[in-house]
Enzyme design. Structure first.
Site, PDB file in Angstrom:
ATOM      1  N   GLU A 176      19.167 -98.384 -34.827  1.00  0.00           N
ATOM      2  CA  GLU A 176      19.951 -99.311 -34.011  1.00  0.00           C
ATOM      3  C   GLU A 176      21.442 -99.289 -34.364  1.00  0.00           C
ATOM      4  O   GLU A 176      22.031-100.320 -34.645  1.00  0.00           O
ATOM      5  CB  GLU A 176      19.398-100.737 -34.190  1.00  0.00           C
ATOM      6  CG  GLU A 176      17.951-100.848 -33.728  1.00  0.00           C
ATOM      7  CD  GLU A 176      17.341-102.218 -33.977  1.00  0.00           C
ATOM      8  OE1 GLU A 176      16.516-102.638 -33.161  1.00  0.00           O
ATOM      9  OE2 GLU A 176      17.660-102.862 -35.001  1.00  0.00           O
TER      10      GLU A 176
ATOM     11  N   HIS B 187      23.889-101.869 -38.846  1.00  0.00           N
ATOM     12  CA  HIS B 187      23.336-102.972 -39.664  1.00  0.00           C
ATOM     13  C   HIS B 187      24.124-103.159 -40.960  1.00  0.00           C
ATOM     14  O   HIS B 187      23.549-103.371 -42.019  1.00  0.00           O
ATOM     15  CB  HIS B 187      21.851-102.709 -39.976  1.00  0.00           C
ATOM     16  CG  HIS B 187      20.957-102.910 -38.789  1.00  0.00           C
ATOM     17  ND1 HIS B 187      20.679-104.154 -38.267  1.00  0.00           N
ATOM     18  CD2 HIS B 187      20.299-102.017 -38.004  1.00  0.00           C
ATOM     19  CE1 HIS B 187      19.868-104.020 -37.216  1.00  0.00           C
ATOM     20  NE2 HIS B 187      19.621-102.729 -37.031  1.00  0.00           N
TER      21      HIS B 187
ATOM     22  N   ASP C  39      21.561-105.818 -44.657  1.00  0.00           N
ATOM     23  CA  ASP C  39      21.629-105.882 -43.197  1.00  0.00           C
ATOM     24  C   ASP C  39      22.841-106.713 -42.795  1.00  0.00           C
ATOM     25  O   ASP C  39      23.600-107.166 -43.665  1.00  0.00           O
ATOM     26  CB  ASP C  39      20.322-106.449 -42.606  1.00  0.00           C
ATOM     27  CG  ASP C  39      19.966-105.753 -41.297  1.00  0.00           C
ATOM     28  OD1 ASP C  39      20.794-105.795 -40.371  1.00  0.00           O
ATOM     29  OD2 ASP C  39      18.876-105.146 -41.201  1.00  0.00           O
TER      30      ASP C  39
HETATM   31  C1  ACM Z   1      13.643-101.547 -36.779  1.00  0.00           C
HETATM   32  O1  ACM Z   1      12.709-102.296 -36.489  1.00  0.00           O
HETATM   33  N1  ACM Z   1      14.870-101.785 -36.335  1.00  0.00           N
HETATM   34  C2  ACM Z   1      13.452-100.387 -37.604  1.00  0.00           C
END
Ligand code: ACM
Ligand code: ZN
Length: 552
Positions: free
Chosen positions: A344, A280, A210
């Protein structure tokens, strides 16, 4: 003596008898089995022989042998272990003596049946998972000292005479752990796997990369861990502009990962690794800045949230990188699935990037009212990696954002933004794992009195709400076939220690285990709560887990 006093003495004397007659037999097995029938009598466990059908697989035989050793230790009487030929047919005829684990191909996958009489405990299974789960059930019916490391010969080492038939409602029973935002050691990860196995869970979704840290060694790209595994501090509580200035990080070597995979396999758990992309990815950008859309250096993130800096997918070199990384990941993990994230990913950097825009043109991608050109560019990334991984014998799973635009056939969707995405995907014929924030996000507060709780990301998700989740709610039988199962997620932005991690996990994870395992008719929150308080909190204590004692 007056008559009234005499009557009241007689009634008082009878009360325990009346109460005993009314008291229904109970077992504190969680997740609760699908079918339980109590009989009269008990089976004496201490010193009972442990027989195992040689037709059972080697892992099952080893598990039964380990169970015999544990019983010998805690009861103080030897439970011998043997694999006599023909023991299966003797047990099937109801003529066994002592414990007999035997193979019966008609028992459903991961299921088991247990028949306890005063003479024997006959356990029928068709596979390794069934053996493991039958042993967990038997242990949960014994005094909690069975989970200890020392003899407790004075305890009542008896099993009630009973008939249990059990099998899971869902094949995918998962737990996720974010080891990027905070790093958890191999020992801590194994302890997490232990408690999952205890509640009959079989998939561990390991979030390994991440913005705040890359945690998996990739031989071809050493800087991912030399640079990407460490950050220069961490924001303090919810002060977004702060930084504690303490360098933080860590990663798993490939040898350590192999060790964890083997450990999980013995517990019947498959590990699904996640390489979260194309968003991410700041830790990777910090390691190899040429992966980004901008001509600049990047730093591993020290704060939480969603970064606008994402992988540049207008360059072939980015795909080469991803394919090389995924090749090493696919070689390491035996799992049929690789999780490729997809959540995201702000696509604003792509809107402003010449190379990404050129890729959109080259591919003839056009945006419409359903999805922007950039969203469809993400589809292209997903499906290109899906094909690449298919050639390596792997399937992809991704967060529900991968549905935006058009998803290629064969992908599996993990529905986290509620159940809507999952329902839409299942209706369209995709397989789905449900993991909605509304029931499954264990980083939310679990008690209403938030001021008394350790800092959490927000929200309020009590045990009872986790328990109430029905992953296939409102679906036709046909659509529900695409719901592979349920998973709870543990994101660790605000969870820096293992003690805190376990506090957030337990007992909500146990509630999720019933939502994964039990048919709806067998779910009963009052029964579950009683079992937690009467037995499972004690077991967790003996096993050395931290847990929240309030059940809301
Ligand atoms: C998530 O909680 N961004 C998958
Ligand atoms: Zn770009």
């Amino acid at each position: 003596m007056k008559l009234t006093k005499a009557i009241s003495i007689i009634i008082a004397g009878m009360l325990p008898i009346i109460a005993a007659a009314k008291e229904l037999p109970t077992i504190h097995v969680v997740p609760y089995p699908q079918s339980v029938e109590f009989q009269k009598g008990t089976f004496k466990v201490n010193g009972a022989a442990m027989n195992c059908d040689p037709a059972l697989d080697a892992d099952s035989r080893a598990a039964v042998n380990k169970f015999a050793s544990q019983l010998s230790l805690v009861t103080g009487k030897v439970s011998s272990f043997a694999t006599p030929t023909g023991v299966g047919s003797v047990a099937a005829k109801g003529l066994a003596k002592g414990f007999v684990f035997y193979k019966d191909a008609s028992v459903p996958e991961e299921g088991y049946s247990i028949i306890v009489t005063s003479k024997s405990v006959a356990v029928a299974v068709s596979d390794f998972h069934g053996t493991l789960y039958a042993i967990q059930t038997l242990k949960q019916m014994l005094p909690e000292e069975v989970f200890g490391k020392k003899p407790a010969p004075d305890k009542a080492w008896k099993l009630p005479c009973i008939e249990i038939k059990d099998q899971p409602r869902y094949g995918y029973r998962g737990m996720h752990l974010d080891c990027s935002r905070h790093f958890f050691s191999v020992k801590e990860v194994k302890k997490y796997l232990d408690v999952m196995a205890f509640y009959k869970m079989n998939r561990f979704h390991w979030h390994l990369t991440d913005d705040q840290g890359w945690r998996i060694e990739i031989k071809q790209y050493p800087e991912l861990t030399q640079v990407g595994a460490y950050r220069d501090g961490t924001m303090i509580k919810k002060d977004w502009n702060s930084n504690d200035g303490v360098r933080y990080g860590g990663y798993y070597t490939q040898e350590q990962i192999k060790d964890v995979i083997a450990y999980a396999a013995k517990l019947g758990i498959t590990i699904i690794p996640e390489i979260d992309l194309p968003g991410h990815m700041v830790a990777a950008l910090a390691s190899y800045p040429w992966l980004g859309c901008k001509d600049q250096e990047y730093s591993v993130w020290t704060r939480w949230g969603i970064s606008k800096d994402v992988l540049c997918v207008g360059k072939e070199s980015t795909f080469e990188f991803l394919q090389n990384v995924l090749t090493e990941v696919a070689e390491l993990f035996p799992s049929e699935y690789i999780h490729i994230g997809g959540d995201e990913c702000p696509r604003t950097a792509w809107e402003q990037c010449e190379l990404c825009q050129a890729k959109i043109k080259e591919l003839g991608i056009v945006g419409d009212e359903h999805a922007s050109a950039e969203a469809r560019l993400q589809n292209y990334v997903t499906s290109r990696l899906q094909s690449y991984l298919a050639n390596l014998g792997k399937k992809i799973i991704g967060w529900d954002e991968i549905l935006e635009g058009e998803l290629a056939e064969g992908a599996t969707v993990m529905s986290w933004r509620g159940t809507k995405g999952g329902i839409q995907a299942a209706n369209a014929g995709f397989d789905v794992v449900m993991t909605p924030t509304t029931y499954c996000y264990l980083d939310y507060y679990q008690c209403e009195e938030k001021d008394d709780e350790p800092l959490a990301i927000g929200g309020y998700l009590p045990v009872s709400k986790c328990y109430s989740c029905d992953p296939s709610e409102g679906m036709s039988e046909e659509v529900a076939k695409h719901i592979l199962g349920l998973q709870a997620n543990l994101w660790t932005e605000y969870i820096a220690t293992n003690e805190h991690l376990e506090y957030m996990l337990l007992p909500r994870m146990i509630a999720i285990s019933e939502a994964q395992w039990c048919e709806l008719k067998n779910k009963d929150f009052d029964r579950f709560k009683t079992s937690l308080e009467a037995k499972h909190f004690g077991i967790l204590g003996i096993m050395g887990y931290n847990y929240c004692k309030k059940i809301q």
